[in-house]
Write a protein that holds these residues in place. Structure first.
Motif, PDB file in Angstrom:
ATOM      1  N   MET A  24       0.834  -1.206   0.000  1.00 35.57           N
ATOM      2  CA  MET A  24       0.000   0.000   0.000  1.00 35.57           C
ATOM      3  C   MET A  24       0.868   1.255   0.000  1.00 35.57           C
ATOM      4  SD  MET A  24      -3.343  -0.727   2.420  1.00 35.57           S
ATOM      5  CE  MET A  24      -2.522  -1.451   3.825  1.00 35.57           C
ATOM      6  N   LEU A  25       1.896   1.263   0.845  1.00 36.57           N
ATOM      7  CA  LEU A  25       2.801   2.417   0.902  1.00 36.57           C
ATOM      8  C   LEU A  25       3.531   2.606  -0.421  1.00 36.57           C
ATOM      9  CD1 LEU A  25       4.346   1.948   4.481  1.00 36.57           C
ATOM     10  CD2 LEU A  25       2.626   3.613   3.782  1.00 36.57           C
ATOM     11  N   GLU A  26       3.939   1.498  -1.024  1.00 37.01           N
ATOM     12  CA  GLU A  26       4.650   1.556  -2.307  1.00 37.01           C
ATOM     13  C   GLU A  26       3.741   2.090  -3.410  1.00 37.01           C
ATOM     14  OE1 GLU A  26       6.989  -1.465  -5.393  1.00 37.01           O
ATOM     15  OE2 GLU A  26       6.287  -2.191  -3.438  1.00 37.01           O
ATOM     16  N   ALA A  27       2.479   1.653  -3.412  1.00 32.04           N
ATOM     17  CA  ALA A  27       1.535   2.113  -4.440  1.00 32.04           C
ATOM     18  C   ALA A  27       1.303   3.619  -4.333  1.00 32.04           C
ATOM     19  CB  ALA A  27       0.210   1.363  -4.300  1.00 32.04           C
ATOM     20  N   VAL A  28       1.151   4.123  -3.106  1.00 34.09           N
ATOM     21  CA  VAL A  28       0.962   5.567  -2.913  1.00 34.09           C
ATOM     22  C   VAL A  28       2.208   6.336  -3.333  1.00 34.09           C
ATOM     23  CG1 VAL A  28       0.604   7.372  -1.173  1.00 34.09           C
ATOM     24  CG2 VAL A  28      -0.725   5.260  -1.072  1.00 34.09           C
ATOM     25  N   SER A  29       3.373   5.773  -3.033  1.00 34.23           N
ATOM     26  CA  SER A  29       4.630   6.428  -3.398  1.00 34.23           C
ATOM     27  C   SER A  29       4.809   6.501  -4.915  1.00 34.23           C
ATOM     28  CB  SER A  29       5.802   5.675  -2.754  1.00 34.23           C
ATOM     29  OG  SER A  29       7.026   6.239  -3.152  1.00 34.23           O
TER      30      SER A  29
END
Length: 531
Positions: A255-260
């Motif tokens: 999830m964090l990677e997708a937002v980044s």
């Protein structure tokens, strides 16, 4: 339904508790605070429906507290209770959303009418909001708001959590009938300026974009949960996950990677423990928030934080340690003491090696209290206590830069100290003007109240500042000048003792003689004979 009573006098709080039949009105909890700062903490924790507050209180007065409530919890109804029939207080009470202004001693009928009116207004507003949220008029474009409303109730542990869970089971596709649930809370703090500029400074639009990215994974691809905006906390998004919790670490990182990748936004995530059922997931949310509160802002590379891990240190340092140095700097009219103490404080902070968001929140509260106490001690202008939060400087990766933060904080404190010192210089001029007036009007009423009114200052402030500047109380100063003038008049021929007494402000000759003897050791008549 919670009600908060704020007054620095315990008997006044007891009176409010006894004069109203709170149980009959449906009030389940009566909260109490003796100052505005303590009241803020209770409001944040319990979100009372009604607040009854005094105006004159230590640390943070009622007007500043009401201003804070109007900004942070505008849904709470406020009734001011004061012993001062002052139009300016009434005007400010109305300005900050107060519903009524009740004078002490409290009239029971007036209090009950005001309380019932405020609670009825809150009930009507709540019913209207509920009607708007749950109305069939809510079209598809309002569905995210509606879902956020229901999930928010579930995550906050509100009394309506069970009803919200039942509604979600019926209306929300994929919400499980019975299943354990786990919370992941994503924080935008510290939010990057360049990221906000990309969204033209619109935080809500940024959060909406992040939620869309998260729900593409949670609802569409994984079909395991839902992300929504936290209504009670800014710069925070909550995701509730009801399946696949064994892989929650990996999914959180994805999830964090997708937002980044999608938005170039670097977030942090707190992970709570597994709750047995949806109605208890608020405990997992609380744990996730705690994990975020105790992450180390000096080491931002680790972006997933677990409640089970021990928090970073850094809470042992208190910003209130600077208060005495700030006070000395004001007293000696030199900021050197404060800047030296600040340098030492930051040196110890670097040695500690950790700064948490929880510590930052604590320091901001301590900073406000320090400023308030120093302003109350040295100037009559409470607005000068405002100076902003502690200025924190981060790099693009979200790392707190202590050197730059120290420089910014030093500049902020120096500006604030200069403002205080400038006001003190103005006040010293007023005290000098006051002493000149006293010298020229010794035959007139020179009581504390009279002088305070003439120079538009409070009695307490005149008393304190006069002592600080002259080394004498106002009454001692006036009395010594009158006796000095009396000795000169007695030395001149032709004036009776009663006339001398009148010319130095004493209408009672006997009292004048008593005071004169206290200063000289003899009566006015004896003094004249000795000349």
């Amino acid at each position: 339904m919670n009600v908060l009573i704020v007054d620095d006098e315990s008997h006044a709080r007891e009176a409010v508790k006894l004069l109203v039949d709170w149980d009959a009105l449906g009030v389940s909890r009566l909260l109490e605070a003796d100052n505005g700062e303590a009241a803020k903490l209770l409001v944040d924790e319990y979100i009372p429906v009604l607040i009854l507050t005094d105006i004159h209180m230590p640390i943070t007065n009622g007007l500043r507290f009401m201003e804070w409530v109007s900004t942070h919890h505008p849904q709470s109804k406020v009734i001011a209770i004061s012993g001062y029939n002052d139009f300016d207080y009434v005007r400010k009470t109305m300005k900050y959303g107060g519903r009524d202004y009740i004078l002490k001693p409290i009239d029971p009928d007036q209090l009950n009418e005001a309380v019932q009116r405020a609670l009825e207004e809150w009930r009507l507003e709540t019913q209207e909001k509920q009607r708007q949220v749950e109305s069939g008029i809510a079209l598809n474009q309002y569905k995210p708001v509606y879902w956020s409303h229901l999930f928010g109730k579930l995550a906050s542990g509100a009394q309506e959590a069970e009803a919200a869970a039942e509604q979600l089971r019926v209306e929300f596709s994929g919400f499980p009938p019975e299943a354990p649930m786990q919370a992941v809370v994503l924080s935008l703090y510290p939010i990057q300026d360049k990221l906000l500029r990309r969204f033209r400074g619109d935080r809500e639009l940024l959060e909406f974009a992040i939620i869309n990215v998260l729900n593409d994974l949670l609802r569409t691809e994984w079909q395991c949960g839902y992300a929504f905006r936290s209504s009670d906390t800014s710069d925070e998004i909550t995701a509730l996950i009801w399946s696949g919790q064994n892989g929650i670490e990996e999914r959180t990182r994805k999830m964090l990677e997708a937002v980044s990748l999608t938005l170039k936004a670097e977030l942090h995530a707190g992970v709570g423990s597994l709750s047995a059922k949806a109605e208890d997931v608020w405990t997992s949310v609380k744990e996730a928030r705690t994990a975020l509160l105790y992450r180390n802002l000096l080491q931002p590379k680790e972006r997933v934080h677990h409640a089970q891990l021990l928090p970073a240190s850094g809470h042992s340092l208190h910003l209130s340690e600077l208060e005495q140095a700030l006070r000395v700097s004001v007293q000696v009219r030199n900021p050197a003491e404060a800047t030296a103490a600040l340098s030492d404080w930051f040196a110890r902070l670097r040695q500690a090696g950790a700064v948490t968001p929880a510590a930052v929140q604590l320091w901001d509260r301590q900073l406000e209290l320090m400023r308030t106490r120093i302003v109350q001690e040295f100037t009559p202008d409470e607005d000068m206590a405002a100076g902003g939060s502690m200025p924190l400087v981060f790099n693009d990766d979200g790392k707190l830069l202590l050197d730059d933060t120290e420089k910014e904080f030093r500049l902020q404190l120096l500006d604030w100290l200069e403002t205080i010192l400038r006001r003190i210089r103005q006040e010293r001029s007023i005290i000098a003007e006051m002493t000149s007036y006293i010298n020229a009007h010794l035959e007139e009423d020179l009581s504390l109240q009279t002088l305070a009114s003439r120079f538009f200052l409070s009695r307490e402030h005149v008393s304190r500042r006069f002592k600080q500047e002259t080394g004498q109380t106002l009454s001692e100063f006036v009395e010594s000048l009158r006796m000095e003038k009396a000795r000169k008049l007695l030395a001149a021929a032709g004036l009776r003792v009663a006339e001398v007494a009148s010319q130095v402000g004493y209408g009672d000759e006997k009292y004048f003689s008593k005071v004169f003897k206290k200063h000289t050791g003899c009566s006015p008549g004896q003094y004249r004979q000795q000349l």
